[in-house]
Write a protein that holds these residues in place. Sequence first.
Motif, PDB file in Angstrom:
ATOM      1  N   TYR A  77       0.879  -1.186  -0.072  1.00  0.00           N
ATOM      2  CA  TYR A  77      -0.002   0.123  -0.129  1.00  0.00           C
ATOM      3  C   TYR A  77       1.152   1.210   0.089  1.00  0.00           C
ATOM      4  CZ  TYR A  77      -2.966   3.613   1.915  1.00  0.00           C
ATOM      5  OH  TYR A  77      -3.643   4.802   1.958  1.00  0.00           O
ATOM      6  N   GLN A  81       1.248   4.415  -2.881  1.00  0.00           N
ATOM      7  CA  GLN A  81       0.991   5.490  -2.876  1.00  0.00           C
ATOM      8  C   GLN A  81       2.347   6.608  -3.258  1.00  0.00           C
ATOM      9  OE1 GLN A  81      -2.183   6.359  -1.717  1.00  0.00           O
ATOM     10  NE2 GLN A  81      -2.166   4.174  -1.860  1.00  0.00           N
ATOM     11  N   LEU A  84       2.554   6.394  -6.914  1.00  0.00           N
ATOM     12  CA  LEU A  84       1.516   7.472  -7.432  1.00  0.00           C
ATOM     13  C   LEU A  84       1.975   8.903  -7.214  1.00  0.00           C
ATOM     14  CD1 LEU A  84      -1.926   5.626  -6.402  1.00  0.00           C
ATOM     15  CD2 LEU A  84      -1.184   5.961  -8.654  1.00  0.00           C
ATOM     16  N   TYR A  93      -1.936  13.389  -7.710  1.00  0.00           N
ATOM     17  CA  TYR A  93      -2.391  12.224  -6.873  1.00  0.00           C
ATOM     18  C   TYR A  93      -3.770  12.835  -6.151  1.00  0.00           C
ATOM     19  CZ  TYR A  93      -1.926   9.643  -2.631  1.00  0.00           C
ATOM     20  OH  TYR A  93      -2.383   8.834  -1.392  1.00  0.00           O
ATOM     21  N   LEU A  96      -6.971  12.344  -8.235  1.00  0.00           N
ATOM     22  CA  LEU A  96      -7.480  11.093  -8.359  1.00  0.00           C
ATOM     23  C   LEU A  96      -8.744  10.625  -8.079  1.00  0.00           C
ATOM     24  CD1 LEU A  96      -4.219   8.783  -7.723  1.00  0.00           C
ATOM     25  CD2 LEU A  96      -5.186   9.135  -9.904  1.00  0.00           C
ATOM     26  N   ASN A  97      -9.478   9.876  -8.869  1.00  0.00           N
ATOM     27  CA  ASN A  97     -10.789   9.446  -8.482  1.00  0.00           C
ATOM     28  C   ASN A  97     -10.602   8.398  -7.362  1.00  0.00           C
ATOM     29  OD1 ASN A  97     -13.337   7.217  -8.729  1.00  0.00           O
ATOM     30  ND2 ASN A  97     -13.984   9.267  -9.607  1.00  0.00           N
ATOM     31  N   ALA A  98     -11.393   8.872  -6.247  1.00  0.00           N
ATOM     32  CA  ALA A  98     -11.172   8.199  -4.893  1.00  0.00           C
ATOM     33  C   ALA A  98     -11.725   6.774  -4.984  1.00  0.00           C
ATOM     34  CB  ALA A  98     -11.801   8.951  -3.807  1.00  0.00           C
ATOM     35  N   LYS A 101      -9.322   4.764  -7.181  1.00  0.00           N
ATOM     36  CA  LYS A 101      -8.074   4.130  -6.352  1.00  0.00           C
ATOM     37  C   LYS A 101      -8.260   3.667  -5.247  1.00  0.00           C
ATOM     38  CE  LYS A 101      -4.657   7.053  -3.517  1.00  0.00           C
ATOM     39  NZ  LYS A 101      -5.136   6.624  -2.039  1.00  0.00           N
ATOM     40  N   GLU A 105      -6.345  -0.229  -5.136  1.00  0.00           N
ATOM     41  CA  GLU A 105      -5.522  -0.756  -4.173  1.00  0.00           C
ATOM     42  C   GLU A 105      -6.055  -1.822  -3.384  1.00  0.00           C
ATOM     43  OE1 GLU A 105      -4.895   3.830  -2.850  1.00  0.00           O
ATOM     44  OE2 GLU A 105      -6.105   2.734  -1.560  1.00  0.00           O
TER      45      GLU A 105
END
Length: 313
Positions: A77, A81, A84, A93, A96-98, A101, A105
Motif C-alpha cells: 500500500y 502511494q 502514484l 495524486y 485521482l478518483n477516490a 483508487k 488498492e
Amino acid sequence: MLDRRLIILAAISLAAAIAFMTLGLRGNIAFVLQLRGLKLLALVQVAVSIAISTILFQTVTANRILTPSIMGLDALYLFGQTALVFLLGGLGYSNLNAGMKFSAEVLLMIALAMGLLWPLLRTRLDMNLMLLMGVTLGLLFRSLSALLSRLLDPNAFAIVQTASFANFNTLRADLTVLGTIVTLVAAVLCWRARHILDIIGLGRETAIGLGVHWTKAAAGLLLLVAVLVAVSTALVGPVAFFGLLVAALAERLMRTQRHALLLPAAALVAIIVLVGGQTLLQHGLGGASTLGVVIEFAGGLIFLMLLVLGSRK
C-alpha cells in the motif's frame, strides 16, 4: 448465555460511541451528526476488520506476536502511494478518483495475498516459508518506497508521509459503506467457522487428525484476512500494530482461546480503543495528535512486551 465480560465491553463501546456522537455538539446539529455518523461507521468498520483479521491470522499461524502486516500488504500500500505521487505529482495524486483508487488498492493487495497463497495450495508449501516470502516482499516494497521518496520534492514527500499513517478525517460515504458491507460478510463467515477455528488453533497435525482439510482451510482464512486488511488499509491507511494491541488485550481479558468469545471480545476492544481514543483526542486534548500515531506507538510497546514475556518462558 452471554459472557459477563462481553456485556461489559459492549456497554463501554456503546458509551464511547454515544460520547463520540454527542460531545461538543454545536452549529448545524443535523450536519454535524451526519458527519460524525460517517466517521463513527468508518471507525467501527476498521476496528472490527483489523481485530478479526489479526485473530484469524494468529490462529492459522499459531503465533500470538504476528500481525497480517507480515504478509507485506501494508508495504505494498505504501509503495503504491509513493509510486502514484512520483508518477503523477502531488496535484495529480490529489485529483485521482477516490473510488477507482480504492478499488485498485484493494485488488492489488488481494492479488499479492493470492500470489503468496497459490504455492501453499499447489505444492503444500510450509506456512513458515510463505510467511518468509511475505516478509521478503515487504522489505522489497519498503526499499522501493524509500528509493522513490528520495527522488520526490519536499511537497510531494509531505503527501507521502501523510499517506503513511492512518487517517480518519477524510472519508467518503460510499467507500465507507462498501467497506462495512465487506466487513459484515467476513464477520458472519468467521462466526459460522468459529468451531473450526478452535480446531485449527490446536495445530496443524491435530486439526488434520480431527478431519479438517488444513491446507484449504488455512488458505481460505488467509485470503479472508487479506480482504479485510486490504479494505481497511485502502479506506484509512496502514495500522500495523493495532491488531496486535487489541488481540493481546482481548486474550488477557477473556483468558480463553475459544473463538466464540475471542472474536467478539477483540472486535469490542478495538471499537473502544478507536472510538474512545478518537473522542479523547478530539474533545479532551483538542486534536493535539493523530489517532494513528498514538495507536502505532501503543501497539509497538505491546509488541515489545510480548517479545520480552515470551523470551522469559
